[in-house]
Write a protein that holds these residues in place. Structure first.
Motif, short mmCIF file in Angstrom:
data_model
loop_
_atom_site.label_atom_id
_atom_site.label_comp_id
_atom_site.label_asym_id
_atom_site.label_seq_id
_atom_site.Cartn_x
_atom_site.Cartn_y
_atom_site.Cartn_z
N GLU A 1 46.59 19.35 -114.88
CA GLU A 1 45.58 19.02 -115.88
C GLU A 1 45.42 17.51 -115.99
O GLU A 1 44.35 17.00 -116.33
CB GLU A 1 45.97 19.62 -117.23
CG GLU A 1 44.99 19.34 -118.35
CD GLU A 1 45.44 19.91 -119.67
OE1 GLU A 1 44.63 19.92 -120.62
OE2 GLU A 1 46.61 20.35 -119.78
N ARG B 1 47.35 14.92 -110.40
CA ARG B 1 46.44 15.35 -109.33
C ARG B 1 46.39 14.32 -108.21
O ARG B 1 46.43 14.66 -107.02
CB ARG B 1 45.02 15.56 -109.89
CG ARG B 1 44.89 16.73 -110.83
CD ARG B 1 43.43 17.08 -111.08
NE ARG B 1 42.65 16.01 -111.69
CZ ARG B 1 42.54 15.80 -112.99
NH1 ARG B 1 43.19 16.60 -113.83
NH2 ARG B 1 41.79 14.83 -113.47
N LEU C 1 43.68 21.79 -109.84
CA LEU C 1 43.92 23.06 -110.54
C LEU C 1 42.62 23.84 -110.64
O LEU C 1 41.61 23.31 -111.09
CB LEU C 1 44.47 22.78 -111.94
CG LEU C 1 44.61 23.98 -112.88
CD1 LEU C 1 45.60 25.00 -112.33
CD2 LEU C 1 45.03 23.51 -114.28
N LEU C 2 42.68 25.09 -110.22
CA LEU C 2 41.53 25.98 -110.30
C LEU C 2 41.85 27.15 -111.23
O LEU C 2 42.94 27.72 -111.15
CB LEU C 2 41.18 26.53 -108.91
CG LEU C 2 40.98 25.49 -107.80
CD1 LEU C 2 40.79 26.18 -106.47
CD2 LEU C 2 39.78 24.61 -108.11
N GLU C 3 40.88 27.50 -112.06
CA GLU C 3 41.07 28.60 -113.01
C GLU C 3 39.90 29.57 -112.90
O GLU C 3 38.74 29.15 -112.93
CB GLU C 3 41.14 28.05 -114.44
CG GLU C 3 42.22 27.00 -114.63
CD GLU C 3 42.09 26.31 -115.99
OE1 GLU C 3 42.03 27.01 -117.01
OE2 GLU C 3 42.05 25.07 -116.03
N CYS D 1 46.96 27.71 -117.39
CA CYS D 1 45.54 27.38 -117.52
C CYS D 1 45.26 26.45 -118.71
O CYS D 1 46.03 26.39 -119.66
CB CYS D 1 44.71 28.66 -117.69
SG CYS D 1 44.70 29.72 -116.22
N THR D 2 44.13 25.77 -118.64
CA THR D 2 43.70 24.89 -119.73
C THR D 2 42.66 25.56 -120.62
O THR D 2 42.35 25.04 -121.68
CB THR D 2 43.09 23.59 -119.16
OG1 THR D 2 41.90 23.91 -118.42
CG2 THR D 2 44.09 22.88 -118.25
N ALA E 1 45.20 31.52 -111.61
CA ALA E 1 45.23 30.06 -111.57
C ALA E 1 45.80 29.67 -110.21
O ALA E 1 46.68 30.36 -109.67
CB ALA E 1 46.10 29.49 -112.69
N SER F 1 46.48 26.20 -107.25
CA SER F 1 46.36 24.81 -106.81
C SER F 1 45.96 24.81 -105.35
O SER F 1 46.42 25.65 -104.56
CB SER F 1 47.68 24.06 -107.00
OG SER F 1 48.72 24.64 -106.22
N SER G 1 38.78 17.16 -112.31
CA SER G 1 39.47 17.64 -113.51
C SER G 1 39.09 19.10 -113.76
O SER G 1 37.99 19.54 -113.36
CB SER G 1 39.11 16.79 -114.73
OG SER G 1 37.76 17.04 -115.12
N PRO G 2 39.95 19.88 -114.42
CA PRO G 2 39.62 21.29 -114.65
C PRO G 2 38.29 21.49 -115.37
O PRO G 2 37.49 22.36 -115.00
CB PRO G 2 40.80 21.78 -115.49
CG PRO G 2 41.94 20.91 -115.07
CD PRO G 2 41.33 19.56 -114.84
N ARG H 1 34.96 23.34 -113.83
CA ARG H 1 34.35 24.52 -114.46
C ARG H 1 32.87 24.29 -114.73
O ARG H 1 32.04 25.18 -114.52
CB ARG H 1 35.08 24.87 -115.76
CG ARG H 1 36.49 25.40 -115.57
CD ARG H 1 37.01 26.07 -116.84
NE ARG H 1 36.99 25.19 -117.99
CZ ARG H 1 37.97 24.37 -118.33
NH1 ARG H 1 39.06 24.29 -117.55
NH2 ARG H 1 37.90 23.61 -119.40
#
Length: 286
Positions: A33, A38, A45-47, A102-103, A111, A113, A168-169, A173
């Motif tokens: 996050e 990173r 990070l993927l969600e 997750c964020t 989730a 990487s 960034s997450p 998104r």
């Protein structure tokens, strides 16, 4: 083909199910996050199912995937993709463990990487439309602008100065997978560095600005090679860009508004200008 239950058992046999939110694999994902992690690890990070699928489809190398049994059961394509990954990459996890990685407030049961795509060192020769983000600090706006850049045919996105990280997450998104579809340049620390690169490939540089000398966005000839610069929320483009506008090196562009309205936010302004550029180019191609 293996049954869902068989594939789930195969995944569990590979690495065991994670149940604790404090598991090292969970904490390693959540660290991403933060931008410094990173950049240090070269991971993002993927969600969510869609974002993970988009990154994998774009060729990103998966490093760690935490996924719930229910998500695997619901998504056959994802199940097949996970089953083809190297041993140790995919791990079944309880919903509370995935949520801790997750964020988002409402995580979607997966989730992951992946290796961060390598940014371009230079603009490609022949680039005809580039989006420049000059100190856009809100990651949601950055992601929306990247999505617009991909949707309206930009050849690249270049971030300058104190921009939020496109990786960034929240930015990922907001971009909804578009970050993997439009090339990202290595961010420029200073505007002068960015301008030199834009001019090197023959782009005329424009900046969104509501000043009295700005031309309406629909009066610009966007069929010629151009770079569109969008400034940050509230303060607009940087002092360096304003100095170049004053000297005539950068051309100011305004979006005419109804009386009483001051301006659009950064993401909306960029999208409107990019859409006009795409409209003109589509007409010219007829």
């Amino acid at each position: 083909a293996c049954s869902t239950a068989g594939q789930v058992r195969m995944l569990m046999a590979r690495s065991g199910e994670i149940t604790s939110p404090k598991n090292p694999a969970v904490l390693a994902l959540r660290r991403l996050e933060q931008r410094r992690h990173r950049e240090r690890e070269g991971l993002i990070l993927l969600e969510g199912v869609r974002l993970v699928a988009d990154a994998l489809a774009a060729g990103c190398e998966p490093v760690s995937v935490l996924v719930t049994e229910s998500v695997l059961a619901e998504h056959a394509d994802l199940r097949q993709t996970c089953d083809a990954m190297d041993v140790g990459v995919v791990t079944l996890a309880h919903e509370r463990a995935v949520a801790a990685a997750c964020t988002t407030i409402t995580p979607q049961g997966i989730a992951a990487s992946v290796r961060r795509p390598t940014p371009l060192a230079r603009l490609p020769d022949g680039a005809r439309l580039v989006l420049v983000l000059d100190g856009v600090r809100d990651p949601g706006n950055v992601g929306t602008l990247v999505r617009g850049a991909a949707g309206f045919g930009c050849d690249a996105v270049l971030c300058v100065g104190s921009c939020a990280d496109v990786w960034s997450p929240k930015a990922l998104r907001s971009a909804m997978g578009a970050t993997f579809r439009v090339p990202q340049l290595e961010p420029a620390r200073e505007w002068s560095e960015a301008r030199r690169e834009l001019e090197r490939v023959g782009l005329r540089v424009y900046a969104a600005d509501g000043g009295a000398n700005a031309r309406a966005h629909y009066d610009i000839e966007w069929t010629s090679p151009a770079a569109i610069t969008i400034g940050g929320e509230g303060h607009g483009v940087s002092a360096a860009v304003r100095a170049d506008m004053a000297s005539g090196t950068v051309q100011p562009v305004a979006i005419p508004m109804a009386a009483g309205l001051e301006s659009l936010n950064a993401a909306m302004a960029g999208t409107v200008i990019l859409a006009e550029a795409a409209r003109q180019r589509a007409l010219a191609a007829l």
